[in-house]
Motif scaffolding. Structure first.
Motif, short mmCIF file in Angstrom:
data_model
loop_
_atom_site.label_atom_id
_atom_site.label_comp_id
_atom_site.label_asym_id
_atom_site.label_seq_id
_atom_site.Cartn_x
_atom_site.Cartn_y
_atom_site.Cartn_z
N LYS A 96 76.20 32.16 103.67
CA LYS A 96 75.30 31.89 102.65
C LYS A 96 76.57 30.88 101.55
O LYS A 96 78.14 30.80 101.44
N PRO A 97 75.91 29.38 101.23
CA PRO A 97 77.02 28.66 100.51
C PRO A 97 77.53 29.11 99.16
O PRO A 97 79.18 28.31 99.11
N VAL A 98 76.76 30.15 98.78
CA VAL A 98 77.99 29.95 97.51
C VAL A 98 77.71 31.82 97.54
O VAL A 98 77.10 32.51 97.90
N GLN A 99 79.57 31.76 97.64
CA GLN A 99 79.21 33.55 97.56
C GLN A 99 80.02 34.50 96.43
O GLN A 99 80.54 33.73 96.16
N SER A 100 78.98 35.75 96.87
CA SER A 100 78.71 36.46 95.34
C SER A 100 79.51 36.64 94.74
O SER A 100 81.15 37.38 96.12
N GLU A 101 80.25 37.09 93.86
CA GLU A 101 82.15 37.54 93.84
C GLU A 101 81.89 39.73 94.10
O GLU A 101 83.53 40.04 94.29
N LEU A 102 81.70 39.91 93.83
CA LEU A 102 81.06 41.42 94.32
C LEU A 102 79.30 41.46 95.21
O LEU A 102 78.01 40.79 94.74
N PHE A 103 79.85 42.35 96.22
CA PHE A 103 79.28 42.14 97.64
C PHE A 103 78.77 44.00 97.64
O PHE A 103 79.51 45.11 97.52
N VAL A 104 77.55 44.10 97.28
CA VAL A 104 76.64 46.11 96.67
C VAL A 104 76.21 45.76 98.38
O VAL A 104 74.79 45.60 98.48
N LEU A 105 76.34 47.13 99.02
CA LEU A 105 75.18 47.87 100.11
C LEU A 105 75.35 48.54 99.84
O LEU A 105 76.65 49.78 100.45
N HIS A 106 73.93 49.93 100.28
CA HIS A 106 74.04 50.73 100.42
C HIS A 106 73.06 51.19 102.36
O HIS A 106 72.34 50.82 102.15
N ARG A 107 73.20 52.19 102.91
CA ARG A 107 72.59 52.79 103.95
C ARG A 107 72.64 53.38 104.34
O ARG A 107 73.57 54.67 104.06
N LYS A 108 71.21 54.18 104.42
CA LYS A 108 71.43 55.30 104.82
C LYS A 108 72.17 56.56 106.02
O LYS A 108 73.15 57.17 106.03
N GLU A 109 71.80 55.24 107.32
CA GLU A 109 72.68 56.07 108.35
C GLU A 109 73.84 54.90 108.76
O GLU A 109 74.24 53.71 107.95
#
Length: 397
Positions: A292-305
């Motif tokens: 991505k051209p502009v990257q966020s300062e916070l990356f959040v991800l949830h995955r069940k597996e």
């Protein structure tokens, strides 16, 4: 059933065998009792005093102490009833132990060190470092031959100073013992000093099955056995299990083991493939973020597996010099795993606070803090905490 009279009743507590909070109740002593108090490797009896259940029976000197949850009036006449199914089971196992102990010593010289009458199976600890399968088979044949011979089992009492006591098998008397000594005889086979309950004839044992041996403590061998009705129950359970497996595996009992081995191999292969796919997904997620051209300062991800490796691959691919990553895997409303990665100072500050919010514990070093969470439903609160930290850190703020 047995009619008797209450001698005393006093408040007391009972600690459950499996642990937990003590149970409040009363210790009741009767003029006489038909309930056996635990001792000699045999568990205690159960029954009723009137309609009040007896939860434990212990020995206090010459007295049997019955624990109940309702007070009983001293002097009152009561009717005592016995849980016969439990008692007869204990009789079969205990007499079976006496028979095995005597015969295994006669055949091989293996002395019994101790024994345990368990809920599912019983164990005799033998003073030998090993016992062969051939010895076990020969012992099983011999004890079952004795059962078929219908050998009588008798109880007699000897005076404490009777010289015959020296010839009786014994592991010693309790320090507080007084009065005559009780001896259990299996005619022509064994004489054993014992306070427990026994059958009156070996035929009442029906059958003994030696399940095998296990390595014991300090060069001892544990011999595992079932006697009487426990053998019948074990066969019934095994047959029901066999029927269920036949239905599930779609083959006969003789093919069950090979079928399960094939299934295990298939599961291992699927798990391996699944892990490889998760790794590929982790790399793709990280590359998508970095593209991505502009990257966020916070990356959040949830995955069940997923697992810890899945989260760490993402963190490795993205890099954590400037970006703060909050990754979670598991059920959204129950337990799971979390990883907080990013600048070292930020992670050291925020990691314990995130773990507390998620009802979990964790540890970290060099810009990573990870652990287990019990309250994944509070991920939103943790994310809000991180977002607030980011907004206060940014130059615009």
């Amino acid at each position: 059933q047995f009619a008797t009279r209450v001698v005393s009743c006093r408040a007391a507590e009972l600690r459950p065998e499996g642990g937990g909070e003590p149970v409040r109740g009363f210790q009741v002593v009767l003029e006489d009792t038909i309930l056996f108090p635990e001792g000699g490797g045999q568990p205690d009896d159960r029954g009723l005093i009137g309609d009040v259940p007896v939860l434990r029976v212990t020995r206090r000197g010459p007295e049997a102490v019955h624990f109940v949850q309702a007070a009983l009036e001293p002097g009152a006449e009561v009717l005592l009833s016995l849980d016969w199914e439990r008692r007869f089971d204990h009789m079969q196992q205990h007499s079976g132990q006496h028979l095995i102990t005597a015969v295994v010593e006669q055949m091989f010289g293996f002395k019994t060190v101790s024994w345990e009458l368990g809920r599912q199976r019983s164990v005799i600890e033998l003073d030998t470092p090993s016992m062969t399968a051939e010895q076990t088979e020969a012992l099983e044949r011999s004890v079952n031959e004795k059962i078929r011979e219908r050998v009588p089992v008798m109880v007699r009492e000897l005076a404490a100073d009777d010289p015959e006591i020296e010839t009786v098998r014994s592991r010693g008397l309790p320090d507080d013992h007084v009065g005559p000594v009780r001896v259990v005889d299996i005619e022509g086979i064994d004489s054993n000093m014992c306070c427990g309950t026994h059958v009156s004839n070996l035929s009442d044992l029906q059958v003994i099955k030696l399940l095998g041996t296990e390595k014991g403590k300090k060069n001892k061998t544990s011999l595992v056995f079932l006697a009487g009705n426990r053998v019948l129950k074990s066969i019934e359970q095994s047959y029901n299990t066999e029927k269920a497996l036949t239905s599930l595996l779609k083959n006969g009992p003789g093919e069950h083991v090979e079928a399960v081995k094939r299934l295990q191999s298939s599961v291992k292969l699927l798990q391996k493939n699944n892990l490889n796919l998760l790794r590929d997904i982790a790399v793709l997620i990280a590359r998508d973020f970095k593209s991505k051209p502009v990257q966020s300062e916070l990356f959040v991800l949830h995955r069940k597996e997923g697992d810890s490796e899945f989260m760490n691959i993402i963190a490795n691919e993205i890099g954590t010099e400037e970006t703060l990553l909050f990754l979670t895997v598991g059920d959204e409303k129950e337990a799971g795993l979390f990883l907080l990665a990013g600048p070292v100072e930020a992670v050291e500050n925020l990691g314990p606070r995130v773990a507390e919010l998620l009802g979990g514990k964790g540890a970290g070093k060099r810009g990573r803090f990870q652990g287990k969470a019990t309250k994944m439903s509070r991920r939103g609160e943790a994310q809000a905490l991180l977002q607030e930290f980011i907004s206060h850190r940014s130059p615009e703020a």
